[in-house]
Enzyme design. Structure first.
Site, PDB file in Angstrom:
ATOM      1  N   ARG A 135      13.566   3.761  11.862  1.00 60.35           N
ATOM      2  CA  ARG A 135      12.637   5.431  12.267  1.00 60.35           C
ATOM      3  C   ARG A 135      11.591   4.851  12.853  1.00 60.35           C
ATOM      4  O   ARG A 135      12.888   4.665  14.716  1.00 60.35           O
ATOM      5  CB  ARG A 135      11.974   4.834  10.596  1.00 60.35           C
ATOM      6  CG  ARG A 135      12.359   5.478   9.515  1.00 60.35           C
ATOM      7  CD  ARG A 135      12.122   5.039   8.174  1.00 60.35           C
ATOM      8  NE  ARG A 135      10.730   6.364   8.344  1.00 60.35           N
ATOM      9  CZ  ARG A 135       9.793   6.051   7.556  1.00 60.35           C
ATOM     10  NH1 ARG A 135       9.723   5.106   6.502  1.00 60.35           N
ATOM     11  NH2 ARG A 135       8.572   6.526   7.496  1.00 60.35           N
ATOM     12  N   ASN A 165       8.429  -5.374  -0.942  1.00 56.29           N
ATOM     13  CA  ASN A 165       7.362  -4.265  -0.064  1.00 56.29           C
ATOM     14  C   ASN A 165       6.283  -4.558   0.584  1.00 56.29           C
ATOM     15  O   ASN A 165       5.975  -3.628  -0.025  1.00 56.29           O
ATOM     16  CB  ASN A 165       8.317  -3.259  -0.816  1.00 56.29           C
ATOM     17  CG  ASN A 165       8.225  -2.259   0.062  1.00 56.29           C
ATOM     18  OD1 ASN A 165       8.321  -1.863   1.261  1.00 56.29           O
ATOM     19  ND2 ASN A 165       9.212  -1.195  -0.369  1.00 56.29           N
ATOM     20  N   PRO A 184       0.600  -1.306   0.172  1.00 61.22           N
ATOM     21  CA  PRO A 184       0.145   0.016  -0.340  1.00 61.22           C
ATOM     22  C   PRO A 184       0.741   1.365   0.147  1.00 61.22           C
ATOM     23  O   PRO A 184       1.732   1.035   0.583  1.00 61.22           O
ATOM     24  CB  PRO A 184      -0.614   0.130   1.087  1.00 61.22           C
ATOM     25  CG  PRO A 184      -0.291  -1.235   2.141  1.00 61.22           C
ATOM     26  CD  PRO A 184       0.901  -2.485   1.081  1.00 61.22           C
ATOM     27  N   ASN A 185       0.200   2.471  -0.785  1.00 63.37           N
ATOM     28  CA  ASN A 185       1.337   3.650  -1.128  1.00 63.37           C
ATOM     29  C   ASN A 185       1.676   3.851  -2.289  1.00 63.37           C
ATOM     30  O   ASN A 185       2.382   4.872  -1.907  1.00 63.37           O
ATOM     31  CB  ASN A 185       0.651   5.046   0.119  1.00 63.37           C
ATOM     32  CG  ASN A 185      -0.256   4.840   1.291  1.00 63.37           C
ATOM     33  OD1 ASN A 185      -0.820   5.233   0.563  1.00 63.37           O
ATOM     34  ND2 ASN A 185      -0.388   3.890   2.063  1.00 63.37           N
ATOM     35  N   HIS A 232      13.054  -2.787   1.982  1.00 67.53           N
ATOM     36  CA  HIS A 232      12.334  -1.877   2.566  1.00 67.53           C
ATOM     37  C   HIS A 232      13.342  -0.565   0.967  1.00 67.53           C
ATOM     38  O   HIS A 232      14.141  -0.404   1.535  1.00 67.53           O
ATOM     39  CB  HIS A 232      12.209  -1.862   3.415  1.00 67.53           C
ATOM     40  CG  HIS A 232      11.122  -2.535   4.561  1.00 67.53           C
ATOM     41  ND1 HIS A 232      10.300  -2.363   3.871  1.00 67.53           N
ATOM     42  CD2 HIS A 232      11.052  -3.136   4.824  1.00 67.53           C
ATOM     43  CE1 HIS A 232       9.221  -3.074   4.496  1.00 67.53           C
ATOM     44  NE2 HIS A 232      10.632  -4.450   4.600  1.00 67.53           N
ATOM     45  N   ALA A 237       3.006  -0.845   4.838  1.00 67.61           N
ATOM     46  CA  ALA A 237       2.412  -0.995   5.607  1.00 67.61           C
ATOM     47  C   ALA A 237       2.092  -2.420   6.474  1.00 67.61           C
ATOM     48  O   ALA A 237       2.218  -2.436   7.808  1.00 67.61           O
ATOM     49  CB  ALA A 237       1.585   0.136   6.180  1.00 67.61           C
ATOM     50  N   TYR A 244      11.706   8.987   0.773  1.00 68.26           N
ATOM     51  CA  TYR A 244      11.633   7.702   0.000  1.00 68.26           C
ATOM     52  C   TYR A 244      12.471   8.901  -1.055  1.00 68.26           C
ATOM     53  O   TYR A 244      12.237   8.218  -2.006  1.00 68.26           O
ATOM     54  CB  TYR A 244      10.005   7.437  -0.258  1.00 68.26           C
ATOM     55  CG  TYR A 244       9.410   6.598   1.519  1.00 68.26           C
ATOM     56  CD1 TYR A 244       9.741   5.751   1.405  1.00 68.26           C
ATOM     57  CD2 TYR A 244       8.716   7.712   1.489  1.00 68.26           C
ATOM     58  CE1 TYR A 244       9.178   5.082   3.015  1.00 68.26           C
ATOM     59  CE2 TYR A 244       7.482   7.084   2.631  1.00 68.26           C
ATOM     60  CZ  TYR A 244       7.991   5.675   2.502  1.00 68.26           C
ATOM     61  OH  TYR A 244       7.629   5.105   4.019  1.00 68.26           O
ATOM     62  N   ARG A 285       5.044  12.860  -2.117  1.00 70.36           N
ATOM     63  CA  ARG A 285       5.265  12.904  -0.701  1.00 70.36           C
ATOM     64  C   ARG A 285       6.607  12.793  -0.468  1.00 70.36           C
ATOM     65  O   ARG A 285       7.149  11.904  -0.426  1.00 70.36           O
ATOM     66  CB  ARG A 285       4.438  12.868   0.269  1.00 70.36           C
ATOM     67  CG  ARG A 285       3.342  13.575   0.064  1.00 70.36           C
ATOM     68  CD  ARG A 285       2.082  13.341   0.031  1.00 70.36           C
ATOM     69  NE  ARG A 285       0.988  13.914  -0.002  1.00 70.36           N
ATOM     70  CZ  ARG A 285      -0.440  13.426  -0.125  1.00 70.36           C
ATOM     71  NH1 ARG A 285      -0.891  12.785   1.533  1.00 70.36           N
ATOM     72  NH2 ARG A 285      -0.979  13.981  -0.559  1.00 70.36           N
ATOM     73  N   GLU A 320      12.355  -9.756   1.821  1.00 67.69           N
ATOM     74  CA  GLU A 320      11.322  -8.674   2.076  1.00 67.69           C
ATOM     75  C   GLU A 320      12.556  -7.113   1.974  1.00 67.69           C
ATOM     76  O   GLU A 320      13.396  -7.079   2.299  1.00 67.69           O
ATOM     77  CB  GLU A 320      11.433  -8.837   3.693  1.00 67.69           C
ATOM     78  CG  GLU A 320      10.751  -7.918   4.314  1.00 67.69           C
ATOM     79  CD  GLU A 320      10.502  -7.915   5.395  1.00 67.69           C
ATOM     80  OE1 GLU A 320       9.756  -8.521   6.109  1.00 67.69           O
ATOM     81  OE2 GLU A 320      10.446  -6.658   6.384  1.00 67.69           O
TER      82      GLU A 320
HETATM   83  O1  CA2 Z   1      10.747   1.903   3.206  1.00 67.73           O
HETATM   84  C1  CA2 Z   1       9.711   1.186   3.188  1.00 67.73           C
HETATM   85  O2  CA2 Z   1      10.087   0.673   2.138  1.00 67.73           O
HETATM   86  C2  CA2 Z   1       8.282   0.911   3.642  1.00 67.73           C
HETATM   87  O3  CA2 Z   1       8.055  -0.031   3.031  1.00 67.73           O
HETATM   88  C3  CA2 Z   1       7.446   1.935   2.971  1.00 67.73           C
HETATM   89  C4  CA2 Z   1       6.401   2.082   3.538  1.00 67.73           C
HETATM   90  C5  CA2 Z   1       6.472   1.690   5.273  1.00 67.73           C
HETATM   91  O4  CA2 Z   1       5.445   2.285   5.421  1.00 67.73           O
HETATM   92  C6  CA2 Z   1       7.186   1.171   5.891  1.00 67.73           C
HETATM   93  O5  CA2 Z   1       7.252   1.485   7.221  1.00 67.73           O
HETATM   94  C7  CA2 Z   1       8.600   0.741   5.456  1.00 67.73           C
HETATM   95  C8  CA2 Z   1       5.446   3.536   2.717  1.00 67.73           C
HETATM   96  C9  CA2 Z   1       5.299   2.899   1.459  1.00 67.73           C
HETATM   97  C10 CA2 Z   1       5.221   4.742   1.151  1.00 67.73           C
HETATM   98  O6  CA2 Z   1       4.712   5.862   1.543  1.00 67.73           O
HETATM   99  C11 CA2 Z   1       4.571   6.863   1.383  1.00 67.73           C
HETATM  100  C12 CA2 Z   1       3.723   7.751   2.025  1.00 67.73           C
HETATM  101  C13 CA2 Z   1       3.712   8.893   2.176  1.00 67.73           C
HETATM  102  C14 CA2 Z   1       4.091   9.695   0.466  1.00 67.73           C
HETATM  103  C15 CA2 Z   1       4.500   8.004  -0.113  1.00 67.73           C
HETATM  104  C16 CA2 Z   1       3.952   7.417  -0.083  1.00 67.73           C
END
Ligand code: CA2
Length: 146
Positions: free
Chosen positions: A106, A73, A9-10, A99, A76, A22, A17, A97
Site C-alpha cells: 500500500r 493489530n 483505532p477505526n 494486519h 494506524a 478490508y 467502508r 503483529e
Molecule cells: O490492514 C490492517 O489491518 C491495518 O492495520 C488497518 C488500519 C490501517 O491504518 C493500517 O495501515 C493497516 C485501518 C483500520 C480500519 O480502517 C478503516 C478505514 C476505513 C473504513 C473502516 C475502517
C-alpha cells in the site's frame, strides 16, 4: 493459556467502508470467528479494541499479570506509536503483529512499523486469517518455550 487480542483505532468501523481493502469483515465477526478458533485450540481469548493510544498501553500493561501472549493489530498506531512499542517491550510477553491488508503493498507510510521490532513476527495481507495465523503463531511459540 490466555491471549490478549488487541485491535486499534477505526477497526470498529470495519465493514462500513473501503470493502475493496478490508473486505466485508467487521469487528464483531473477527471476535466471533476468533473466539470459535481459540476454543478449538484450547485458548482463552481476551478481546480489546480502542481508538485511544493510552488505553491500548494500559491494556498491554494489564496483560503482564493476566495473559501469556498478545496478538495485536495496532491499525494506524502501527506507523506512529512509540508508546505502544514501549509497552510491548516492557511487559516482555511474546506478541505477534497482524494486519488485515498487506501493508507492504500500500502507501509508503504504511510500510514502516514501530511495533514489529518488539514482536516475534508480523503477519499481513490475509484478511481474517491474519488473526488466526497470528494466534496460532503466538500459541506455538509459547508452547515451544515451556
Ligand atoms: O490492514 C490492517 O489491518 C491495518 O492495520 C488497518 C488500519 C490501517 O491504518 C493500517 O495501515 C493497516 C485501518 C483500520 C480500519 O480502517 C478503516 C478505514 C476505513 C473504513 C473502516 C475502517
Amino acid at each position: 493459556m490466555k491471549i490478549l487480542i488487541v485491535n486499534g483505532p477505526n477497526i470498529n468501523l470495519l465493514g462500513t467502508r473501503e470493502p475493496e481493502i478490508y473486505g466485508t469483515l467487521t469487528l464483531d465477526s473477527i471476535v466471533e470467528k476468533l473466539s470459535a478458533y481459540a476454543g478449538d485450540i484450547g485458548v482463552e481469548p481476551e478481546f480489546f479494541q480502542s481508538n485511544i493510544e493510552g488505553e491500548i498501553v494500559d491494556k498491554i500493561q494489564w496483560a503482564r499479570d493476566f495473559c501469556d501472549g498478545i496478538v495485536i493489530n495496532p491499525a494506524a498506531y502501527t506507523h506512529t506509536s512509540v508508546a505502544i512499542r514501549d509497552a510491548i517491550s516492557a511487559v516482555k510477553l511474546p506478541a505477534v503483529e497482524v494486519h488485515i491488508s498487506n501493508i507492504h503493498q500500500r502507501e509508503e507510510f504504511r510500510r514502516h512499523s514501530f511495533i514489529a521490532p518488539v514482536c516475534i513476527g508480523q503477519i499481513a495481507g490475509f484478511g481474517f486469517d491474519s488473526y488466526k495465523l497470528g494466534l496460532e503463531a503466538v500459541v506455538d511459540y509459547i508452547k515451544s518455550k515451556k
